[in-house]
Design a protein around this motif. Structure first.
Motif, PDB file in Angstrom:
ATOM      1  N   ALA A  16       0.817  -1.202   0.046  1.00  0.00           N
ATOM      2  CA  ALA A  16      -0.072  -0.013  -0.113  1.00  0.00           C
ATOM      3  C   ALA A  16       0.841   1.293  -0.050  1.00  0.00           C
ATOM      4  O   ALA A  16       0.512   2.097  -0.618  1.00  0.00           O
ATOM      5  CB  ALA A  16      -0.990  -0.083   1.163  1.00  0.00           C
ATOM      6  N   LEU A  17       2.109   1.154   0.762  1.00  0.00           N
ATOM      7  CA  LEU A  17       2.739   2.529   0.682  1.00  0.00           C
ATOM      8  C   LEU A  17       3.445   2.614  -0.563  1.00  0.00           C
ATOM      9  O   LEU A  17       3.702   3.765  -1.086  1.00  0.00           O
ATOM     10  CB  LEU A  17       3.848   2.327   1.845  1.00  0.00           C
ATOM     11  N   LEU A  18       3.884   1.510  -1.425  1.00  0.00           N
ATOM     12  CA  LEU A  18       4.444   1.672  -2.474  1.00  0.00           C
ATOM     13  C   LEU A  18       3.504   2.226  -3.720  1.00  0.00           C
ATOM     14  O   LEU A  18       3.620   2.897  -4.645  1.00  0.00           O
ATOM     15  CB  LEU A  18       5.258   0.344  -3.172  1.00  0.00           C
ATOM     16  N   VAL A  19       2.344   1.546  -3.557  1.00  0.00           N
ATOM     17  CA  VAL A  19       1.227   1.751  -4.666  1.00  0.00           C
ATOM     18  C   VAL A  19       0.545   3.168  -4.322  1.00  0.00           C
ATOM     19  O   VAL A  19       0.482   4.129  -5.383  1.00  0.00           O
ATOM     20  CB  VAL A  19       0.288   0.610  -4.934  1.00  0.00           C
ATOM     21  N   ILE A  20       0.147   3.439  -3.326  1.00  0.00           N
ATOM     22  CA  ILE A  20      -0.332   4.536  -3.079  1.00  0.00           C
ATOM     23  C   ILE A  20       0.419   5.824  -2.623  1.00  0.00           C
ATOM     24  O   ILE A  20       0.152   6.897  -3.097  1.00  0.00           O
ATOM     25  CB  ILE A  20      -1.451   4.622  -1.635  1.00  0.00           C
ATOM     26  N   GLY A  21       1.559   5.525  -2.293  1.00  0.00           N
ATOM     27  CA  GLY A  21       2.520   6.572  -1.866  1.00  0.00           C
ATOM     28  C   GLY A  21       2.255   7.183  -0.460  1.00  0.00           C
ATOM     29  O   GLY A  21       1.350   7.136   0.221  1.00  0.00           O
ATOM     30  N   ASP A  24      -0.497  10.361   0.017  1.00  0.00           N
ATOM     31  CA  ASP A  24      -1.994  10.092   0.112  1.00  0.00           C
ATOM     32  C   ASP A  24      -2.208   8.832   0.921  1.00  0.00           C
ATOM     33  O   ASP A  24      -3.556   8.636   1.081  1.00  0.00           O
ATOM     34  CB  ASP A  24      -2.400   9.740  -1.471  1.00  0.00           C
ATOM     35  N   LEU A  25      -1.263   8.328   1.329  1.00  0.00           N
ATOM     36  CA  LEU A  25      -1.741   7.045   2.615  1.00  0.00           C
ATOM     37  C   LEU A  25      -2.608   7.503   3.666  1.00  0.00           C
ATOM     38  O   LEU A  25      -3.582   6.580   4.010  1.00  0.00           O
ATOM     39  CB  LEU A  25      -0.259   6.334   2.901  1.00  0.00           C
ATOM     40  N   PRO A  26      -1.951   8.530   4.280  1.00  0.00           N
ATOM     41  CA  PRO A  26      -3.212   8.776   5.589  1.00  0.00           C
ATOM     42  C   PRO A  26      -4.439   9.087   5.164  1.00  0.00           C
ATOM     43  O   PRO A  26      -5.685   8.627   5.734  1.00  0.00           O
ATOM     44  CB  PRO A  26      -2.738   9.983   5.885  1.00  0.00           C
ATOM     45  N   LYS A  27      -4.747   9.627   4.023  1.00  0.00           N
ATOM     46  CA  LYS A  27      -6.106  10.055   3.423  1.00  0.00           C
ATOM     47  C   LYS A  27      -6.712   8.685   3.021  1.00  0.00           C
ATOM     48  O   LYS A  27      -8.068   8.366   3.408  1.00  0.00           O
ATOM     49  CB  LYS A  27      -6.226  10.949   1.979  1.00  0.00           C
ATOM     50  N   ALA A  28      -5.955   7.863   2.373  1.00  0.00           N
ATOM     51  CA  ALA A  28      -6.744   6.477   1.974  1.00  0.00           C
ATOM     52  C   ALA A  28      -7.155   5.540   3.226  1.00  0.00           C
ATOM     53  O   ALA A  28      -8.214   5.025   3.315  1.00  0.00           O
ATOM     54  CB  ALA A  28      -5.464   5.623   1.248  1.00  0.00           C
ATOM     55  N   LEU A  29      -6.075   5.606   4.363  1.00  0.00           N
ATOM     56  CA  LEU A  29      -6.555   5.047   5.575  1.00  0.00           C
ATOM     57  C   LEU A  29      -7.803   5.663   6.197  1.00  0.00           C
ATOM     58  O   LEU A  29      -8.537   4.875   6.801  1.00  0.00           O
ATOM     59  CB  LEU A  29      -5.151   5.051   6.626  1.00  0.00           C
ATOM     60  N   ARG A  30      -7.921   6.984   6.041  1.00  0.00           N
ATOM     61  CA  ARG A  30      -9.042   7.597   6.804  1.00  0.00           C
ATOM     62  C   ARG A  30     -10.291   7.074   5.961  1.00  0.00           C
ATOM     63  O   ARG A  30     -11.414   6.843   6.433  1.00  0.00           O
ATOM     64  CB  ARG A  30      -8.963   9.136   6.531  1.00  0.00           C
ATOM     65  N   VAL A  31     -10.090   6.957   4.515  1.00  0.00           N
ATOM     66  CA  VAL A  31     -11.343   6.581   3.768  1.00  0.00           C
ATOM     67  C   VAL A  31     -11.683   5.079   4.141  1.00  0.00           C
ATOM     68  O   VAL A  31     -12.832   4.727   4.287  1.00  0.00           O
ATOM     69  CB  VAL A  31     -11.151   6.697   2.472  1.00  0.00           C
ATOM     70  N   LEU A  32     -10.688   4.329   4.346  1.00  0.00           N
ATOM     71  CA  LEU A  32     -10.704   2.675   4.605  1.00  0.00           C
ATOM     72  C   LEU A  32     -11.443   2.665   5.944  1.00  0.00           C
ATOM     73  O   LEU A  32     -12.300   1.969   6.159  1.00  0.00           O
ATOM     74  CB  LEU A  32      -9.608   2.235   4.550  1.00  0.00           C
ATOM     75  N   GLY A  33     -11.102   3.576   6.929  1.00  0.00           N
ATOM     76  CA  GLY A  33     -11.655   3.513   8.268  1.00  0.00           C
ATOM     77  C   GLY A  33     -13.075   3.973   8.384  1.00  0.00           C
ATOM     78  O   GLY A  33     -13.976   3.106   9.141  1.00  0.00           O
ATOM     79  N   TYR A  34     -13.472   4.958   7.375  1.00  0.00           N
ATOM     80  CA  TYR A  34     -14.891   5.315   7.395  1.00  0.00           C
ATOM     81  C   TYR A  34     -15.727   4.395   6.981  1.00  0.00           C
ATOM     82  O   TYR A  34     -16.878   3.892   7.405  1.00  0.00           O
ATOM     83  CB  TYR A  34     -14.952   6.557   6.342  1.00  0.00           C
ATOM     84  N   TRP A  35     -15.259   3.563   5.746  1.00  0.00           N
ATOM     85  CA  TRP A  35     -16.153   2.515   5.162  1.00  0.00           C
ATOM     86  C   TRP A  35     -16.069   1.193   6.185  1.00  0.00           C
ATOM     87  O   TRP A  35     -17.058   0.746   6.232  1.00  0.00           O
ATOM     88  CB  TRP A  35     -15.399   1.940   3.976  1.00  0.00           C
ATOM     89  N   VAL A  36     -14.968   1.011   6.819  1.00  0.00           N
ATOM     90  CA  VAL A  36     -14.912  -0.137   7.909  1.00  0.00           C
ATOM     91  C   VAL A  36     -15.895   0.088   9.034  1.00  0.00           C
ATOM     92  O   VAL A  36     -16.842  -0.649   9.398  1.00  0.00           O
ATOM     93  CB  VAL A  36     -13.422  -0.440   8.652  1.00  0.00           C
ATOM     94  N   GLY A  37     -16.177   1.609   9.306  1.00  0.00           N
ATOM     95  CA  GLY A  37     -17.177   1.884  10.573  1.00  0.00           C
ATOM     96  C   GLY A  37     -18.659   1.669  10.215  1.00  0.00           C
ATOM     97  O   GLY A  37     -19.508   1.539  10.816  1.00  0.00           O
ATOM     98  N   ARG A  38     -18.908   1.853   8.714  1.00  0.00           N
ATOM     99  CA  ARG A  38     -20.107   2.106   8.080  1.00  0.00           C
ATOM    100  C   ARG A  38     -20.541   0.438   8.063  1.00  0.00           C
ATOM    101  O   ARG A  38     -21.567   0.148   8.373  1.00  0.00           O
ATOM    102  CB  ARG A  38     -20.197   2.574   6.996  1.00  0.00           C
ATOM    103  N   ALA A  39     -19.529  -0.247   7.423  1.00  0.00           N
ATOM    104  CA  ALA A  39     -19.734  -1.843   7.512  1.00  0.00           C
ATOM    105  C   ALA A  39     -20.239  -2.271   9.039  1.00  0.00           C
ATOM    106  O   ALA A  39     -21.155  -3.007   9.254  1.00  0.00           O
ATOM    107  CB  ALA A  39     -18.738  -2.666   6.963  1.00  0.00           C
ATOM    108  N   ARG A  40     -19.384  -1.866   9.911  1.00  0.00           N
ATOM    109  CA  ARG A  40     -19.687  -2.424  11.398  1.00  0.00           C
ATOM    110  C   ARG A  40     -20.999  -1.898  11.838  1.00  0.00           C
ATOM    111  O   ARG A  40     -21.965  -2.733  12.638  1.00  0.00           O
ATOM    112  CB  ARG A  40     -18.497  -2.019  12.280  1.00  0.00           C
ATOM    113  N   GLY A  41     -21.553  -0.571  11.428  1.00  0.00           N
ATOM    114  CA  GLY A  41     -22.802   0.124  11.771  1.00  0.00           C
ATOM    115  C   GLY A  41     -23.762  -0.907  11.265  1.00  0.00           C
ATOM    116  O   GLY A  41     -24.842  -1.254  11.959  1.00  0.00           O
ATOM    117  N   VAL A  42     -23.953  -1.268   9.846  1.00  0.00           N
ATOM    118  CA  VAL A  42     -25.003  -2.033   9.274  1.00  0.00           C
ATOM    119  C   VAL A  42     -24.972  -3.426   9.906  1.00  0.00           C
ATOM    120  O   VAL A  42     -26.110  -3.891  10.233  1.00  0.00           O
ATOM    121  CB  VAL A  42     -24.365  -2.152   7.864  1.00  0.00           C
ATOM    122  N   ALA A  43     -23.745  -4.040  10.220  1.00  0.00           N
ATOM    123  CA  ALA A  43     -23.938  -5.247  10.759  1.00  0.00           C
ATOM    124  C   ALA A  43     -24.366  -5.230  12.455  1.00  0.00           C
ATOM    125  O   ALA A  43     -25.205  -6.033  12.661  1.00  0.00           O
ATOM    126  CB  ALA A  43     -22.332  -6.022  11.096  1.00  0.00           C
TER     127      ALA A  43
END
Length: 134
Positions: A16-21, A24-43
């Motif tokens: 991920a560090l090599l591909v995203i750079g 942009d890695l902190p922003k990608a991790l923030r988006v990933l955390g947002y979607w993981v939180g939404r998935a947990r809320g739905v579950a």
């Protein structure tokens, strides 16, 4: 949950560090955390809805069992008054003598209260009117 070993997680982080750079890695991790939180809320919402449906079904089942048991008990013990065994009790507003309704104790004679005898040193009791002379 997914059984990711630490070595596999390290490999994914390096890729991920090599591909995203690094920029942009902190922003990608923030988006990933947002979607993981939404998935947990739905579950969580799905699980709570499922639990409430199970609870309502169990409650309906228990109410049916209680109704069946109540019907069985009422069938075994019908509610019929036994008029032959019980004496007739007059209603409270019926005209009955006051003596029959009274449950208080009645004193026939007034008790007599006498003074206690005075005891002399030689242990012979004297009447209450006389006092021991000392």
């Amino acid at each position: 949950m997914f059984d990711i070993a630490p070595s596999e997680f390290l490999l994914v982080a390096i890729v991920a560090l090599l591909v995203i750079g690094p920029k942009d890695l902190p922003k990608a991790l923030r988006v990933l955390g947002y979607w993981v939180g939404r998935a947990r809320g739905v579950a969580r919402q799905f699980r709570s809805g499922f639990d409430s449906m199970v609870r309502e079904a169990e409650l309906a089942e228990m109410e049916k069992k209680w109704a069946d048991e109540n019907a069985r008990i009422l069938a075994e013990h019908p509610d019929t008054p036994a008029t032959d065994e019980m004496p007739a009790v007059p209603p409270p507003d019926a005209a009955t003598p006051a003596d029959d309704l009274s449950t208080e104790a009645v004193m026939v004679e007034k008790p007599v209260v006498e003074a206690a005898p005075v005891v002399t040193p030689d242990a012979t009791p004297l009447p209450a009117d006389t006092k021991a002379s000392s």
